[in-house]
Design an enzyme around this catalytic site. Sequence first.
Site, PDB file in Angstrom:
ATOM      1  N   ASP A   1       0.799  -1.225   0.000  1.00 34.61           N
ATOM      2  CA  ASP A   1       0.000   0.000   0.000  1.00 34.61           C
ATOM      3  C   ASP A   1       0.835   1.280   0.000  1.00 34.61           C
ATOM      4  O   ASP A   1       0.425   2.314   0.527  1.00 34.61           O
ATOM      5  CB  ASP A   1      -0.965   0.020   1.211  1.00 34.61           C
ATOM      6  CG  ASP A   1      -1.877  -1.188   1.210  1.00 34.61           C
ATOM      7  OD1 ASP A   1      -2.179  -1.691   0.120  1.00 34.61           O
ATOM      8  OD2 ASP A   1      -2.286  -1.617   2.303  1.00 34.61           O
TER       9      ASP A   1
ATOM     10  N   LYS B   1       1.815   2.227  -5.062  1.00 30.40           N
ATOM     11  CA  LYS B   1       2.348   1.693  -6.334  1.00 30.40           C
ATOM     12  C   LYS B   1       1.408   1.961  -7.507  1.00 30.40           C
ATOM     13  O   LYS B   1       1.851   2.324  -8.597  1.00 30.40           O
ATOM     14  CB  LYS B   1       2.585   0.172  -6.219  1.00 30.40           C
ATOM     15  CG  LYS B   1       3.560  -0.205  -5.124  1.00 30.40           C
ATOM     16  CD  LYS B   1       3.640  -1.706  -4.944  1.00 30.40           C
ATOM     17  CE  LYS B   1       2.399  -2.348  -4.386  1.00 30.40           C
ATOM     18  NZ  LYS B   1       2.072  -2.002  -2.997  1.00 30.40           N
TER      19      LYS B   1
ATOM     20  N   GLY C   1      -4.503  -4.219  -3.843  1.00 34.25           N
ATOM     21  CA  GLY C   1      -5.506  -3.192  -4.123  1.00 34.25           C
ATOM     22  C   GLY C   1      -4.744  -1.950  -4.513  1.00 34.25           C
ATOM     23  O   GLY C   1      -4.129  -1.310  -3.661  1.00 34.25           O
ATOM     24  N   HIS C   2      -4.687  -1.653  -5.802  1.00 37.30           N
ATOM     25  CA  HIS C   2      -3.881  -0.534  -6.304  1.00 37.30           C
ATOM     26  C   HIS C   2      -4.820   0.600  -6.719  1.00 37.30           C
ATOM     27  O   HIS C   2      -5.608   0.451  -7.644  1.00 37.30           O
ATOM     28  CB  HIS C   2      -2.999  -0.991  -7.482  1.00 37.30           C
ATOM     29  CG  HIS C   2      -1.960  -1.998  -7.060  1.00 37.30           C
ATOM     30  ND1 HIS C   2      -1.048  -2.544  -7.919  1.00 37.30           N
ATOM     31  CD2 HIS C   2      -1.690  -2.547  -5.842  1.00 37.30           C
ATOM     32  CE1 HIS C   2      -0.270  -3.375  -7.255  1.00 37.30           C
ATOM     33  NE2 HIS C   2      -0.646  -3.411  -5.999  1.00 37.30           N
TER      34      HIS C   2
ATOM     35  N   ARG D   1       2.321 -28.706  -7.247  1.00 36.32           N
ATOM     36  CA  ARG D   1       2.131 -29.225  -8.607  1.00 36.32           C
ATOM     37  C   ARG D   1       0.740 -29.794  -8.864  1.00 36.32           C
ATOM     38  O   ARG D   1       0.569 -30.812  -9.503  1.00 36.32           O
ATOM     39  CB  ARG D   1       3.238 -30.237  -8.938  1.00 36.32           C
ATOM     40  CG  ARG D   1       4.599 -29.552  -8.990  1.00 36.32           C
ATOM     41  CD  ARG D   1       5.740 -30.455  -8.699  1.00 36.32           C
ATOM     42  NE  ARG D   1       5.715 -30.920  -7.320  1.00 36.32           N
ATOM     43  CZ  ARG D   1       6.588 -31.762  -6.802  1.00 36.32           C
ATOM     44  NH1 ARG D   1       7.535 -32.251  -7.547  1.00 36.32           N
ATOM     45  NH2 ARG D   1       6.513 -32.124  -5.549  1.00 36.32           N
TER      46      ARG D   1
ATOM     47  N   GLN E   1       1.982  -6.042  -3.263  1.00 34.29           N
ATOM     48  CA  GLN E   1       2.437  -6.140  -1.872  1.00 34.29           C
ATOM     49  C   GLN E   1       3.718  -5.310  -1.680  1.00 34.29           C
ATOM     50  O   GLN E   1       3.902  -4.335  -2.385  1.00 34.29           O
ATOM     51  CB  GLN E   1       2.649  -7.612  -1.455  1.00 34.29           C
ATOM     52  CG  GLN E   1       1.352  -8.419  -1.338  1.00 34.29           C
ATOM     53  CD  GLN E   1       0.783  -8.887  -2.653  1.00 34.29           C
ATOM     54  OE1 GLN E   1       1.439  -9.551  -3.420  1.00 34.29           O
ATOM     55  NE2 GLN E   1      -0.465  -8.553  -2.918  1.00 34.29           N
TER      56      GLN E   1
ATOM     57  N   THR F   1       3.095 -12.615   2.557  1.00 35.37           N
ATOM     58  CA  THR F   1       2.229 -13.195   1.540  1.00 35.37           C
ATOM     59  C   THR F   1       2.952 -14.427   0.973  1.00 35.37           C
ATOM     60  O   THR F   1       3.983 -14.851   1.505  1.00 35.37           O
ATOM     61  CB  THR F   1       1.835 -12.153   0.470  1.00 35.37           C
ATOM     62  OG1 THR F   1       0.818 -12.732  -0.357  1.00 35.37           O
ATOM     63  CG2 THR F   1       3.025 -11.689  -0.374  1.00 35.37           C
TER      64      THR F   1
ATOM     65  N   GLY G   1     -10.689  -2.911   3.464  1.00 34.97           N
ATOM     66  CA  GLY G   1     -11.268  -1.818   4.256  1.00 34.97           C
ATOM     67  C   GLY G   1     -10.768  -1.783   5.695  1.00 34.97           C
ATOM     68  O   GLY G   1     -11.179  -0.923   6.478  1.00 34.97           O
TER      69      GLY G   1
HETATM   70  P1  GDP Z   1      -0.788   0.382  -3.511  1.00 38.79           P
HETATM   71  O1  GDP Z   1      -1.375  -0.902  -3.074  1.00 38.79           O
HETATM   72  O2  GDP Z   1       0.698   0.436  -3.264  1.00 38.79           O
HETATM   73  O3  GDP Z   1      -1.123   0.740  -4.931  1.00 38.79           O
HETATM   74  O4  GDP Z   1      -1.418   1.503  -2.572  1.00 38.79           O
HETATM   75  P2  GDP Z   1      -2.983   1.630  -2.166  1.00 38.79           P
HETATM   76  O5  GDP Z   1      -3.751   2.071  -3.328  1.00 38.79           O
HETATM   77  O6  GDP Z   1      -3.426   0.403  -1.473  1.00 38.79           O
HETATM   78  O7  GDP Z   1      -2.885   2.737  -1.037  1.00 38.79           O
HETATM   79  C1  GDP Z   1      -2.351   3.992  -1.286  1.00 38.79           C
HETATM   80  C2  GDP Z   1      -3.410   5.046  -0.919  1.00 38.79           C
HETATM   81  O8  GDP Z   1      -2.793   6.300  -0.819  1.00 38.79           O
HETATM   82  C3  GDP Z   1      -4.483   5.201  -1.975  1.00 38.79           C
HETATM   83  O9  GDP Z   1      -5.676   5.569  -1.347  1.00 38.79           O
HETATM   84  C4  GDP Z   1      -3.949   6.334  -2.846  1.00 38.79           C
HETATM   85  O10 GDP Z   1      -4.988   7.049  -3.511  1.00 38.79           O
HETATM   86  C5  GDP Z   1      -3.297   7.197  -1.817  1.00 38.79           C
HETATM   87  N1  GDP Z   1      -2.111   7.939  -2.268  1.00 38.79           N
HETATM   88  C6  GDP Z   1      -1.142   7.577  -3.152  1.00 38.79           C
HETATM   89  N2  GDP Z   1      -0.170   8.510  -3.201  1.00 38.79           N
HETATM   90  C7  GDP Z   1      -0.532   9.472  -2.332  1.00 38.79           C
HETATM   91  C8  GDP Z   1       0.085  10.701  -1.922  1.00 38.79           C
HETATM   92  O11 GDP Z   1       1.172  11.070  -2.342  1.00 38.79           O
HETATM   93  N3  GDP Z   1      -0.597  11.426  -0.986  1.00 38.79           N
HETATM   94  C9  GDP Z   1      -1.786  11.045  -0.471  1.00 38.79           C
HETATM   95  N4  GDP Z   1      -2.373  11.825   0.439  1.00 38.79           N
HETATM   96  N5  GDP Z   1      -2.388   9.914  -0.836  1.00 38.79           N
HETATM   97  C10 GDP Z   1      -1.756   9.126  -1.746  1.00 38.79           C
HETATM   98  P1  IMO Z   2      -0.876  -4.145  -2.304  1.00 44.99           P
HETATM   99  O1  IMO Z   2      -0.422  -4.702  -3.627  1.00 44.99           O
HETATM  100  C1  IMO Z   2      -0.943  -4.563   2.033  1.00 44.99           C
HETATM  101  C2  IMO Z   2      -1.036  -8.640   3.630  1.00 44.99           C
HETATM  102  C3  IMO Z   2      -2.297  -9.105   4.337  1.00 44.99           C
HETATM  103  C4  IMO Z   2      -1.710 -10.099   5.315  1.00 44.99           C
HETATM  104  C5  IMO Z   2      -0.587 -10.751   4.522  1.00 44.99           C
HETATM  105  C6  IMO Z   2      -0.966 -12.047   3.836  1.00 44.99           C
HETATM  106  O2  IMO Z   2      -2.179  -3.442  -2.349  1.00 44.99           O
HETATM  107  O3  IMO Z   2       0.212  -3.364  -1.648  1.00 44.99           O
HETATM  108  P2  IMO Z   2      -2.537 -12.758   1.825  1.00 44.99           P
HETATM  109  O4  IMO Z   2      -3.902 -12.314   1.429  1.00 44.99           O
HETATM  110  O5  IMO Z   2      -1.489 -12.494   0.815  1.00 44.99           O
HETATM  111  O6  IMO Z   2      -2.520 -14.168   2.323  1.00 44.99           O
HETATM  112  O7  IMO Z   2      -2.172 -11.863   3.119  1.00 44.99           O
HETATM  113  O8  IMO Z   2      -0.213  -9.803   3.534  1.00 44.99           O
HETATM  114  N1  IMO Z   2      -1.243  -8.134   2.256  1.00 44.99           N
HETATM  115  C7  IMO Z   2      -1.173  -6.841   1.927  1.00 44.99           C
HETATM  116  N2  IMO Z   2      -0.988  -5.748   2.692  1.00 44.99           N
HETATM  117  N3  IMO Z   2      -1.053  -4.447   0.696  1.00 44.99           N
HETATM  118  C8  IMO Z   2      -1.206  -5.536  -0.087  1.00 44.99           C
HETATM  119  O9  IMO Z   2      -1.166  -5.475  -1.426  1.00 44.99           O
HETATM  120  C9  IMO Z   2      -1.310  -6.807   0.525  1.00 44.99           C
HETATM  121  N4  IMO Z   2      -1.503  -8.067   0.070  1.00 44.99           N
HETATM  122  C10 IMO Z   2      -1.441  -8.865   1.147  1.00 44.99           C
HETATM  123  O10 IMO Z   2      -2.941  -8.049   4.977  1.00 44.99           O
HETATM  124  O11 IMO Z   2      -1.141  -9.418   6.401  1.00 44.99           O
HETATM  125 MG    MG Z   3      -2.885  -1.598  -1.817  1.00 48.43          MG
END
Ligand code: GDP
Ligand code: IMO
Ligand code: MG
Length: 420
Positions: free
Chosen positions: A12, A15, A39-40, A142, A221, A236, A299
Amino acid sequence: MVDVILGLQWGDEGKGKIVDFFAPNYDLVARFQGGPNAGHTLYVEDKKVVLHQIPSGIFHQNTINLIGGGVVLDPVTLKRECDLVASFGIDVKKNLYISERTNIIVPTHRALDKASETSKGTEKIGSTLKGIGPAYMDKTGRNAIRVGDILDKSFITNYIKLRLKHQRLLDNFHFNEDISGWEDEFFDAIEFLRTLNVVNGEYFINNKISQGQKILAEGAQGSMLDIDFGTFPYVTSSNTISAGVCTGLGVAPQKINEVIGVSKAYCTRVGSGPFPTELFDATGEELRKIGAEFGATTGRPRRCGWIDLVALQYACMINGVTKIVMTKADVLDSFDKLSMCTSYLINDEEKKEVPFAISKVKIEPLYQSFDGWSTDTTAIKESAKLPATMNTYIKFINEFVGAPVKYVSNGPGREQIVAL
Ligand code: GDP
Ligand code: IMO
Ligand code: MG
């Protein structure tokens, strides 16, 4: 050549936004691991979009996207996401390709994930329950069914065999929820998957490399969730680090060029497991509130704390990071004082390395304190306008981790990014 964007913390890091920002410079964006646990988040026409399976380059008409063989694919999530992307006028039949080697998540994988987590009680991983662990277990065991197999006549027989195997495991867990509804939507989604572009991913990508096309590999991740190098067992089930690009896409190491690591200006984690700099006080709550730190997939509230430079240096080392993008810098705008963890106190000894037993030993983070910038940075577009105290903060990171911060993200919007 292939550039890589991946997370340096526990996921998170932002990315999705960063891949979406760089995607116009590339011909192909390819996911190399993970599945719908990701979740990107990105903003398209000011609308928030969260992608779980489709690479984050999909909103650029001239960029092709590939789901690589190292990914585990839930056809139901993919179908739902294709509908979402299509609602923005994107033709997935033209812009999305899927490797034959991609492993399929079947409904019983999700059931097994749930049963396994429940059985762990207080030691649960905090999995997203999307079936990731069981799907990768069937790959290394496998037993898996891959995307290329759904075009084969034996698909149904193999599916039934796998389901029976899973049923025996589920019986052992005393899991008896009715998942027949999941199976109906699964087969419906398999029909849809048959209509998409399924390709031999390794020839697809290597042909593009030979033609001189530019490729961006998108990680899911974060490095501290890597199955081998993360905070095991709270990780993960895939290799989230740059080495995963080679195995997940069939790309040779010499073909990898830039490794762009994404790190927040602070730190978060969702799910269980060690997090040395976690804050349980009002500051942690403030970070969560201002940063809107709630999981994009589940969430759940994210755990928040100061940036951990010991872990960040480790992540830069194992990934060979060449550039860092520091995201969510704006979240720190209102803090007078900032802290960075520069060492761990373990059994009264000061350490600058991530220990093997990180999940078992007690770690006290030692901090260096910095002045905050107390400035609204969200509208800044040029590096010369960034506050001096932010530059001091960044310079310290560069020196500590041995890789330079080259971009600062100062808001969730596409245009909120400053090149240094
Ligand atoms: P990812 O999984 O690495 O793609 O990240 P997520 O989407 O799960 O979480 C990043 C959150 O931060 C999202 O709600 C983005 O919209 C938000 N976000 C990304 N870059 C920035 C930033 O520079 N500032 C702020 N305030 N929010 C950001
Ligand atoms: P993105 O790509 C943050 C965490 C889960 C849990 C552990 C294992 O959005 O950054 P899993 O479902 O893989 O068995 O969960 O890894 N986890 C993440 N935390 N961002 C993610 O993906 C994650 N994908 C898995 O919360 O602790
Ligand atoms: Mg994410």
